[in-house]
Design an enzyme around this catalytic site. Structure first.
Site, mmCIF file in Angstrom:
data_model
loop_
_atom_site.group_PDB
_atom_site.id
_atom_site.type_symbol
_atom_site.label_atom_id
_atom_site.label_comp_id
_atom_site.label_asym_id
_atom_site.label_seq_id
_atom_site.Cartn_x
_atom_site.Cartn_y
_atom_site.Cartn_z
ATOM 1 N N GLY A 1 -13.469 4.611 0.447
ATOM 2 C CA GLY A 1 -13.317 3.874 -0.803
ATOM 3 C C GLY A 1 -12.991 2.411 -0.575
ATOM 4 O O GLY A 1 -12.780 1.958 0.563
ATOM 5 N N ARG B 1 5.506 6.465 -7.459
ATOM 6 C CA ARG B 1 6.246 5.204 -7.533
ATOM 7 C C ARG B 1 7.552 5.309 -8.313
ATOM 8 O O ARG B 1 8.537 4.672 -7.961
ATOM 9 C CB ARG B 1 5.372 4.111 -8.177
ATOM 10 C CG ARG B 1 4.306 3.563 -7.262
ATOM 11 C CD ARG B 1 3.458 2.531 -7.989
ATOM 12 N NE ARG B 1 2.314 2.114 -7.192
ATOM 13 C CZ ARG B 1 1.212 1.577 -7.695
ATOM 14 N NH1 ARG B 1 1.100 1.403 -9.008
ATOM 15 N NH2 ARG B 1 0.225 1.229 -6.904
ATOM 16 N N CYS C 1 -0.550 -3.948 -7.718
ATOM 17 C CA CYS C 1 -0.867 -5.288 -7.208
ATOM 18 C C CYS C 1 -0.467 -6.392 -8.180
ATOM 19 O O CYS C 1 -0.214 -7.532 -7.762
ATOM 20 C CB CYS C 1 -2.346 -5.389 -6.873
ATOM 21 S SG CYS C 1 -3.464 -4.938 -8.222
ATOM 22 N N GLY D 1 -9.764 -5.755 -8.530
ATOM 23 C CA GLY D 1 -8.720 -4.787 -8.813
ATOM 24 C C GLY D 1 -9.217 -3.568 -9.558
ATOM 25 O O GLY D 1 -8.539 -2.546 -9.623
ATOM 26 N N GLU E 1 -1.721 -0.611 -17.256
ATOM 27 C CA GLU E 1 -1.252 -1.659 -16.352
ATOM 28 C C GLU E 1 0.061 -2.278 -16.816
ATOM 29 O O GLU E 1 0.983 -2.496 -16.020
ATOM 30 C CB GLU E 1 -2.329 -2.746 -16.233
ATOM 31 C CG GLU E 1 -2.097 -3.723 -15.098
ATOM 32 C CD GLU E 1 -2.612 -3.208 -13.766
ATOM 33 O OE1 GLU E 1 -2.674 -4.012 -12.829
ATOM 34 O OE2 GLU E 1 -2.940 -2.013 -13.672
ATOM 35 N N HIS F 1 -4.908 -12.369 -8.215
ATOM 36 C CA HIS F 1 -4.348 -12.230 -9.559
ATOM 37 C C HIS F 1 -3.500 -13.461 -9.888
ATOM 38 O O HIS F 1 -2.564 -13.796 -9.148
ATOM 39 C CB HIS F 1 -3.457 -10.987 -9.645
ATOM 40 C CG HIS F 1 -4.210 -9.694 -9.648
ATOM 41 N ND1 HIS F 1 -5.580 -9.623 -9.721
ATOM 42 C CD2 HIS F 1 -3.762 -8.400 -9.598
ATOM 43 C CE1 HIS F 1 -5.951 -8.352 -9.710
ATOM 44 N NE2 HIS F 1 -4.875 -7.592 -9.643
ATOM 45 N N THR G 1 -6.012 -7.729 -3.152
ATOM 46 C CA THR G 1 -6.553 -6.772 -2.192
ATOM 47 C C THR G 1 -5.979 -6.947 -0.787
ATOM 48 O O THR G 1 -6.355 -6.205 0.121
ATOM 49 C CB THR G 1 -8.095 -6.849 -2.117
ATOM 50 O OG1 THR G 1 -8.480 -8.092 -1.534
ATOM 51 C CG2 THR G 1 -8.707 -6.694 -3.498
#
Length: 357
Positions: free
Chosen positions: A14, A118, A157, A188, A211, A251, A336
């Site tokens: 991936g 998380r 991220c 992303g 998000e 970002h 990334t």
């Protein structure tokens, strides 16, 4: 480090898995010895697993496939052989992570890019240099779950850059309220067969599912306290709007904060410049944790994102925020790299030198 660690990468075909392989290709501490993937990829050479029926090789990184990985065989993820493995890096979706990561953690440390664990109450969400002390929760996790290994995920991220920049301001001035708007790179979102490109061309998408909730709760966990083997979330309020923009990588976020104590622009700049985590000789650590710009036209993703190997968080346009009573600024982090595979490698490196791996 005198002895190289043997590592496995799960989800190697991936986008996130490819980012791991690029970062690990010449890593001085870690040696990739096994790949694992879905049943569709299992039993194939790595390069063959990337090849589509039309012949296209689905390698999406700017660097070529590292030669050493082309002929490695891919194992089935649920049956991954962990003999001789020191670390498992996972680059899989949350549903797969919920099933697979505990299987691996029974025996070896798992460093994850997935969101599955998380917010578990015994799982640290680590950014070395920001909340390194939270690593001590690993021992409580192992005791509670009866594992020889453990699970440590990295943050979302988008959370990464904001949490990094808030850390010195929290220390210097205290925080009451944080309001953020993100302008997130298309990378992303992964790849979507060309549909995503058509969505993004000449456009901005004002909503990224789940998000905003992730950023809000992850930031409070990262910048909260660890007391008696439990996480106490940071008390300041976090509100954000997350958008997707036609930028390849990086970002950008605009951040507005209300501070508990008076904060001047000069004092904020000093707080950022004086915040220098001691990373020692960690291979993935940035030379500059923060890059503070005095040019009001920076940071810009295309120009600034790759500095320091994509591991520096850029800050610019630091100004007084009169409406809230605090500060406002623009940040840029590489989603990334610092926010994905290289960030995960930095976590693993830090856990190696601190004795958890």
């Amino acid at each position: 480090m005198s002895i190289r660690k043997k590592v496995a990468v799960v989800g190697a075909t991936g986008i996130a898995g490819q980012q791991f392989l690029t970062a690990l290709a010449n890593h001085p501490w870690f040696e990739v010895v096994r790949f694992a993937g879905s049943p569709r990829s299992a039993g194939k050479r790595y390069e063959d697993a990337l090849r589509a029926p039309n012949g296209q090789i689905g390698w999406w990184q700017p660097e070529p496939i590292p030669e050493k990985f082309r002929n490695m065989m891919i194992e089935s993820a649920p049956e991954l052989n962990l003999d001789g493995i020191d670390i498992v890096f996972t680059a899989i979706d949350s549903d797969a992570a919920k099933e697979l990561e505990p299987l691996y953690a029974k025996k070896v440390p798992v460093i994850s890019t997935a969101s599955a664990f998380r917010m578990e109450d015994d799982v640290p969400l680590l950014i070395p240099g920001v909340n390194t002390s939270h690593s001590s929760m690993i021992r409580a996790q192992q005791k509670k779950r009866g594992w020889k290994g453990f699970i440590v995920p990295i943050p979302n991220c988008t959370t990464y850059g904001m949490a990094c920049t808030l850390a010195p301001l929290q220390k210097a001035f205290g925080l009451k309220t944080v309001i953020m708007t993100s302008m997130q790179a298309t990378s992303g979102a992964g790849r979507n067969g060309g549909v995503l490109a058509l969505d993004m061309l000449d456009n901005l998408v004002p909503y990224i599912p789940k998000e905003e909730e992730k950023v809000q709760i992850e930031t409070q966990k990262i910048l909260g306290a660890l007391k008696d083997d439990r996480f106490v979330p940071a008390p300041f309020a976090v509100s954000c709007t997350c958008t997707r923009v036609p930028v390849t990588d990086g970002h950008t976020e605009t951040v507005f904060i209300a501070t508990e104590r008076p904060a001047t622009v000069e004092a904020a700049i000093a707080a950022f410049k004086e915040y220098k985590p001691d990373f020692g000789d960690l291979p993935s650590a940035p030379k500059n944790f923060f890059t503070v710009h005095d040019d009001p036209f920076h940071p810009q993703p295309r120009i600034d994102r790759d500095q320091d190997g994509g591991m520096s968080t850029h800050i610019g346009r630091i100004r007084e925020e009169k409406a809230l009573g605090g500060l406002k600024y623009v940040l840029l982090s590489h989603n990334t790299k610092a926010g994905a595979a290289k960030g995960a490698l930095l976590v693993a490196e830090n856990l190696c030198v601190t004795g958890y791996i």
